[in-house]
Design a protein around this motif. Sequence first.
Motif, PDB file in Angstrom:
ATOM      1  N   GLN A 111       0.838  -1.199   0.000  1.00  0.00           N
ATOM      2  CA  GLN A 111       0.000   0.000   0.000  1.00  0.00           C
ATOM      3  C   GLN A 111       0.876   1.253   0.000  1.00  0.00           C
ATOM      4  O   GLN A 111       0.556   2.240  -0.636  1.00  0.00           O
ATOM      5  N   SER A 112       2.025   1.172   0.703  1.00  0.00           N
ATOM      6  CA  SER A 112       2.938   2.326   0.770  1.00  0.00           C
ATOM      7  C   SER A 112       4.021   2.241  -0.302  1.00  0.00           C
ATOM      8  O   SER A 112       4.957   3.018  -0.281  1.00  0.00           O
ATOM      9  N   TYR A 113       3.921   1.289  -1.212  1.00  0.00           N
ATOM     10  CA  TYR A 113       4.908   0.969  -2.263  1.00  0.00           C
ATOM     11  C   TYR A 113       6.173   0.330  -1.707  1.00  0.00           C
ATOM     12  O   TYR A 113       6.748  -0.533  -2.333  1.00  0.00           O
ATOM     13  N   GLY A 166       2.947   8.692  -9.260  1.00  0.00           N
ATOM     14  CA  GLY A 166       2.452   7.718 -10.235  1.00  0.00           C
ATOM     15  C   GLY A 166       3.571   6.823 -10.757  1.00  0.00           C
ATOM     16  O   GLY A 166       3.379   5.623 -10.957  1.00  0.00           O
ATOM     17  N   GLN A 167       4.753   7.415 -10.929  1.00  0.00           N
ATOM     18  CA  GLN A 167       5.886   6.620 -11.405  1.00  0.00           C
ATOM     19  C   GLN A 167       6.353   5.650 -10.327  1.00  0.00           C
ATOM     20  O   GLN A 167       6.689   4.503 -10.609  1.00  0.00           O
ATOM     21  N   ARG A 168       6.314   6.096  -9.078  1.00  0.00           N
ATOM     22  CA  ARG A 168       6.704   5.226  -7.970  1.00  0.00           C
ATOM     23  C   ARG A 168       5.802   4.004  -7.902  1.00  0.00           C
ATOM     24  O   ARG A 168       6.244   2.890  -7.683  1.00  0.00           O
ATOM     25  N   GLY A 191      -4.389   3.909  -4.709  1.00  0.00           N
ATOM     26  CA  GLY A 191      -5.000   4.822  -3.752  1.00  0.00           C
ATOM     27  C   GLY A 191      -4.441   6.230  -3.805  1.00  0.00           C
ATOM     28  O   GLY A 191      -5.165   7.197  -3.606  1.00  0.00           O
ATOM     29  N   ALA A 192      -3.130   6.346  -4.102  1.00  0.00           N
ATOM     30  CA  ALA A 192      -2.503   7.668  -4.012  1.00  0.00           C
ATOM     31  C   ALA A 192      -2.593   8.457  -5.319  1.00  0.00           C
ATOM     32  O   ALA A 192      -2.092   9.558  -5.395  1.00  0.00           O
ATOM     33  N   LEU A 193      -3.225   7.883  -6.326  1.00  0.00           N
ATOM     34  CA  LEU A 193      -3.226   8.562  -7.624  1.00  0.00           C
ATOM     35  C   LEU A 193      -4.493   9.392  -7.819  1.00  0.00           C
ATOM     36  O   LEU A 193      -5.543   9.077  -7.266  1.00  0.00           O
ATOM     37  N   THR A 201      -4.246   3.842 -15.196  1.00  0.00           N
ATOM     38  CA  THR A 201      -3.467   2.752 -14.616  1.00  0.00           C
ATOM     39  C   THR A 201      -4.298   1.491 -14.467  1.00  0.00           C
ATOM     40  O   THR A 201      -3.788   0.383 -14.592  1.00  0.00           O
ATOM     41  N   GLN A 202      -5.612   1.659 -14.197  1.00  0.00           N
ATOM     42  CA  GLN A 202      -6.476   0.477 -14.114  1.00  0.00           C
ATOM     43  C   GLN A 202      -6.430  -0.302 -15.420  1.00  0.00           C
ATOM     44  O   GLN A 202      -6.292  -1.531 -15.417  1.00  0.00           O
ATOM     45  N   PHE A 203      -6.510   0.411 -16.535  1.00  0.00           N
ATOM     46  CA  PHE A 203      -6.484  -0.285 -17.820  1.00  0.00           C
ATOM     47  C   PHE A 203      -5.106  -0.892 -18.071  1.00  0.00           C
ATOM     48  O   PHE A 203      -4.999  -1.997 -18.600  1.00  0.00           O
ATOM     49  N   GLU A 204      -4.062  -0.161 -17.624  1.00  0.00           N
ATOM     50  CA  GLU A 204      -2.717  -0.709 -17.745  1.00  0.00           C
ATOM     51  C   GLU A 204      -2.598  -2.021 -16.971  1.00  0.00           C
ATOM     52  O   GLU A 204      -2.062  -3.006 -17.464  1.00  0.00           O
ATOM     53  N   LEU A 205      -3.133  -2.002 -15.739  1.00  0.00           N
ATOM     54  CA  LEU A 205      -3.087  -3.201 -14.909  1.00  0.00           C
ATOM     55  C   LEU A 205      -3.772  -4.368 -15.598  1.00  0.00           C
ATOM     56  O   LEU A 205      -3.276  -5.490 -15.599  1.00  0.00           O
ATOM     57  N   MET A 206      -4.943  -4.087 -16.198  1.00  0.00           N
ATOM     58  CA  MET A 206      -5.679  -5.156 -16.865  1.00  0.00           C
ATOM     59  C   MET A 206      -4.878  -5.701 -18.042  1.00  0.00           C
ATOM     60  O   MET A 206      -4.825  -6.913 -18.258  1.00  0.00           O
TER      61      MET A 206
END
Lengths: 390, 291
Positions: A111-113, A166-168, A191-193, A201-206
């Motif tokens: 969650q905190s990367y 976002g990059q992190r 959460g932090a974006l 990013t959701q689509f990237e994840l998919m």
Amino acid sequence: MVPSLSILDRKEKCTVSSPVFAPWDDPNEKPLIRFENVSKRFGSFIAIDDLTINIYAQEFFALLGPSGCGKTTMMRMLAGFESVTEGRILLSGKDIAAVPPNQRAVNMMFQSYALFPHLSIWDNIAFGLRRDKMPKDKIDARVAEMLKLTRLEEFARRKPHQISGGQRQRVALARSLAKAPKLLLLDEPLGALDKKLRQDTQFELMDIQESTGTTFVIVTHDQEEAMTVASRVAVMDEGRIIQVASPANIYETPNSVYVADFIGDVNIISGTAKPAGKDRYFVDWVPNQAPIVAVSETGFSDGQKCHLAIRPEKISITKDKPEDVENAVEGKVLDIAYLGNLSTYHVELPGGQIIKAQTANTRRISNRGITWEDPVWIRWNATAGVLLEQ
Amino acid sequence: MRRFALIAVPYAWLLALFLIPFLIVFKISLSDAALAIPPYAPTLKDGFGALIEGLDLENFWFLTTDDLYYKAYLSSLKIAALSTFLTLLVGYPMAYGMARAPEEWRATLMMLVILPFWTSFLIRVYAWVGILSNEGLLNQLLLWIGLISEPLTILNTPTAVYIGIVYTYLPFMILPIYAALDRMDDSLIEAAEDLGCSRLTAFWLVTVPLSKNGIIAGCFLVFIPALGEFVIPSLLGGSGTLMIGKVLFEEFFNNRDWPVASAVAVILLLILIVPIVLFQRNQQKQAEAEK
Ligand SMILES: Nc1ncnc2c1ncn2[C@@H]1O[C@H](COP(=O)(O)OP(=O)(O)O)[C@@H](O)[C@H]1O
Ligand SMILES: [Mg+2]
């Protein structure tokens, strides 16, 4: 609304790529992960309560629930950072209680990367590969592949504090994917974006999930996110799973008022049921009003308390009394929320209940006939809502 | 105007308490010993011209002719370096334990580390004489449990000096390391384990590098004062332990040779400037990294 849109997406996808991906419906399919009557207590506090669930290979499984309901605890038990108080967790059929975190074929995106601040992006991603004693050229190739996948090539030499949030987040993802785990755990990864970046990013994840074939378990408290990315969604409350289903099913046929209310917008009308033929029920909801007609496959006895859950977009609104419809009620417009593509009308019914009705704005604003304080009729079909016991 | 005052105050402080005393010491180191009060010449009473005329580097030259001095410097460096290392070995686990202790315990543990400062340093070093001497508590205990049959000679050996320095400067090592470890995010260790590290490799690859600045700060805070230490070697080290602080004391009070003593002090300061500058740079880098 995004959830309904994404359901459309998914339906299209399903028709294109047959057979449908639904290993949970296949009794012969072995789950990748199985929680078997798992409980977790911290002192006397019950964080996870007798939970049983199967998660299948290549699933994108979302845990959805309010803060403090035990989502992180479930993840940490899978990763090996918390022991199980009762029950057992099976990974590919084997109990993993005795396997320490560094030997599980599971990686977690924190969650905190949890990026190592003293290492460059490149070294962060290579960290897990180095532990496996992978040859140097293989590590180079794999890290390069991960950097490309997450579009971080330019930042390889920077330290975590020299890149944006976002990059992190993408570095954390690349690092946890680098070891090609069987199972990837994502604890509120986005959460932090901000909203726009989160959707991208959701689509990237998919995409990444599809191209790598990894099983993803994602924790989120954002229902839109769960609906967008997941193949199945588990709605949790106080250490228990209330319902597990595909996003479309959880939206269309929630099994309780809690789930209906948690996912998207919903109107709940409470009353008592009276059987009216096969699968049909009359619902008495206020005195001196015609009962509502509803269809339900679950049985209700005469006089049983019930709750009818109807989505606002399933209710239409007109100025004149509609003819030949199953359910029509007269009311008064209290408020109109104009959302651009949609308008939501808040209509007060006899007895004081407020119902939301949603219409698509296909005509220009000036042409809309209904304004505040107007007497209006709302109507819906018997199959529009779900009749719930609790 | 206010900004000027804000900057001026620390500089005035430095000027009054560091630079001016240093210049006085430096001036004395360039003078000659004399049977007078103060015991050197020339002084300002001789007039400014004569004062400048009378200054030379003779005392520094003298330091190179007697190998006592360079041996004392070397021995001090060795004792300070080794005792810094020993303090690190003892202090790191303590700081680590403190940082890992339950939240509600930490204030108490911190208190215990600082507590010795509330009694006189001199009394605490004297207490070690009572513990380490041939009839001391330690020997009595070891004889009583039968571990040894003859009392061990610890007092008046370098070992006693190491014990004394480690004991005295331990808090200076613990506190900066504890601060670094306390700031560290626990999830980093979990992430390292998640990526395939054992507990031990996670410690080496994550915990140690992330507490590096604390370790460096702690080492300098011990090394710098230990190098010029006088009380501990004279009370615990006996005549066998050569340290520059003791030499300085003897030149000053026993030989009443203020100019040579001053020259010894100036060289000591020059030796210390290197670690002090490095220490300052480390602190600055750390402050920048935290921005
Ligand atoms: N180590 C712990 N000790 C005591 N209570 C804990 C611990 N970890 C989590 N909890 C409690 O368990 C509950 C579930 O926490 P968590 O799994 O983090 O929830 P979330 O669904 O928000 O991720 C919370 O009420 C939390 O206070
Ligand atoms: Mg959480």
